[in-house]
Write an enzyme that holds these catalytic residues in place. Structure first.
Site, PDB file in Angstrom:
ATOM      1  CE  LYS A 195      -3.010  -1.877   3.576  1.00  0.00           C
ATOM      2  NZ  LYS A 195      -3.673  -1.519   4.831  1.00  0.00           N
TER       3      LYS A 195
ATOM      4  CD  GLU B 154       7.714  -0.614  -3.455  1.00  0.00           C
ATOM      5  OE1 GLU B 154       7.083   0.176  -2.725  1.00  0.00           O
ATOM      6  OE2 GLU B 154       7.698  -1.836  -3.285  1.00  0.00           O
TER       7      GLU B 154
ATOM      8  CG  ASP C  48      14.546  -1.676   4.210  1.00  0.00           C
ATOM      9  OD1 ASP C  48      15.764  -1.696   4.425  1.00  0.00           O
ATOM     10  OD2 ASP C  48      13.705  -1.688   5.128  1.00  0.00           O
TER      11      ASP C  48
HETATM   12  C1  PRP Z   1       7.580  -1.914   1.891  1.00  0.00           C
HETATM   13  C2  PRP Z   1       7.799  -1.074   0.642  1.00  0.00           C
HETATM   14  C3  PRP Z   1       8.338  -2.059  -0.341  1.00  0.00           C
HETATM   15  C4  PRP Z   1       9.107  -3.022   0.531  1.00  0.00           C
HETATM   16  C5  PRP Z   1      10.554  -2.652   0.466  1.00  0.00           C
HETATM   17  O1  PRP Z   1       6.350  -2.545   1.787  1.00  0.00           O
HETATM   18  O2  PRP Z   1       6.610  -0.481   0.196  1.00  0.00           O
HETATM   19  O3  PRP Z   1       7.306  -2.754  -1.031  1.00  0.00           O
HETATM   20  O4  PRP Z   1       8.641  -2.863   1.872  1.00  0.00           O
HETATM   21  O5  PRP Z   1      11.286  -3.473   1.303  1.00  0.00           O
HETATM   22  P1  PRP Z   1      12.458  -4.390   0.780  1.00  0.00           P
HETATM   23  O6  PRP Z   1      13.357  -3.553  -0.086  1.00  0.00           O
HETATM   24  O7  PRP Z   1      13.148  -4.802   2.067  1.00  0.00           O
HETATM   25  O8  PRP Z   1      11.884  -5.576   0.064  1.00  0.00           O
HETATM   26  P2  PRP Z   1       5.651  -3.287   3.018  1.00  0.00           P
HETATM   27  O9  PRP Z   1       5.952  -4.762   2.946  1.00  0.00           O
HETATM   28  O10 PRP Z   1       6.034  -2.599   4.299  1.00  0.00           O
HETATM   29  O11 PRP Z   1       4.119  -3.115   2.697  1.00  0.00           O
HETATM   30  P3  PRP Z   1       3.276  -1.747   2.558  1.00  0.00           P
HETATM   31  O12 PRP Z   1       3.727  -1.072   1.300  1.00  0.00           O
HETATM   32  O13 PRP Z   1       1.873  -2.221   2.477  1.00  0.00           O
HETATM   33  O14 PRP Z   1       3.555  -0.908   3.777  1.00  0.00           O
END
Ligand code: PRP
Length: 191
Positions: A51, A107, A111
């Site tokens: 989201k 995005e 991370d």
């Molecule tokens: C977050 C962000 C990316 C992902 C990045 O999503 O939006 O999709 O984490 O992290 P990474 O580089 O370690 O893979 P999250 O899983 O927190 O879901 P959200 O967007 O619904 O908050």
């Protein structure tokens, strides 16, 4: 009480503002201009990852002056099983094919890179004309998998940030700028 440049109070669970509303606005405009120039004469499909990216995508598409469509995908957070398979699980896929299309994955944050690395491979396997990644935030100190980020808003330090779509426990997404969450909030939960 700390006040942001936009006149918004720092949330009591947060330590400080990392990126103000004005800084975000200026960056979104700059990215929109760059994308519009780079894709002039083409048609774009912007793919927001739910989201977190929703707010960034909503602002960004309004700064793009070429024909643009947008849609969303949702993926599962990285668990132990997806780590070993190297793939994220797609919870909501695009409703249409992407063969021959120019795609920008949007995005809120990169991370570890696990999500984007897997998603970019997945979309690239569908025979698109091109796939590029646009992220508002990049936290390179946490990277596990390499990710080629073509459009990048801000490089940030390894601090827990919330706001402008980013959450902790699904909260704080509606804060209008990027704030650093106070560690006591997640320490209390034993994380
Ligand atoms: C977050 C962000 C990316 C992902 C990045 O999503 O939006 O999709 O984490 O992290 P990474 O580089 O370690 O893979 P999250 O899983 O927190 O879901 P959200 O967007 O619904 O908050």
């Amino acid at each position: 009480m700390q006040i942001t440049k936009g006149g918004y109070k720092v949330h009591p669970d947060c330590k400080r503002v990392l990126i103000s509303e004005n800084e975000i606005r200026a960056k979104v405009m700059e990215l929109g201009r760059r994308i519009s120039n780079d894709y002039a004469g083409k048609e774009l499909l912007m793919v927001g990852i739910l989201k977190g990216a929703m707010i960034f995508l909503a602002d960004l598409v309004r700064e793009i002056s070429i024909p643009t469509q947008y849609d969303f995908m949702a993926v599962s957070s990285y668990g132990a099983s997806s780590k070993s398979s190297g793939k994220v699980r797609i919870l909501r896929d695009l409703p249409c094919g992407v063969a021959g299309r120019h795609i920008i994955i949007v995005e809120d944050i990169v991370d570890t890179g696990l999500t984007l690395n897997s998603l970019a491979k997945d979309l690239n396997s569908r025979d698109p004309a091109s796939v590029k990644i646009c992220t508002l935030l990049d936290k390179p100190s946490r990277r596990i998998e390499p990710v080629e980020i073509y459009y990048k808003g801000f490089v940030i330090p390894d601090e827990f940030v919330v706001g402008y779509g980013l959450d902790y426990s699904d909260r704080y997404r509606n804060l209008p700028c990027i704030m650093v969450l106070h560690p006591k909030v997640y320490m209390d939960k034993g994380e």
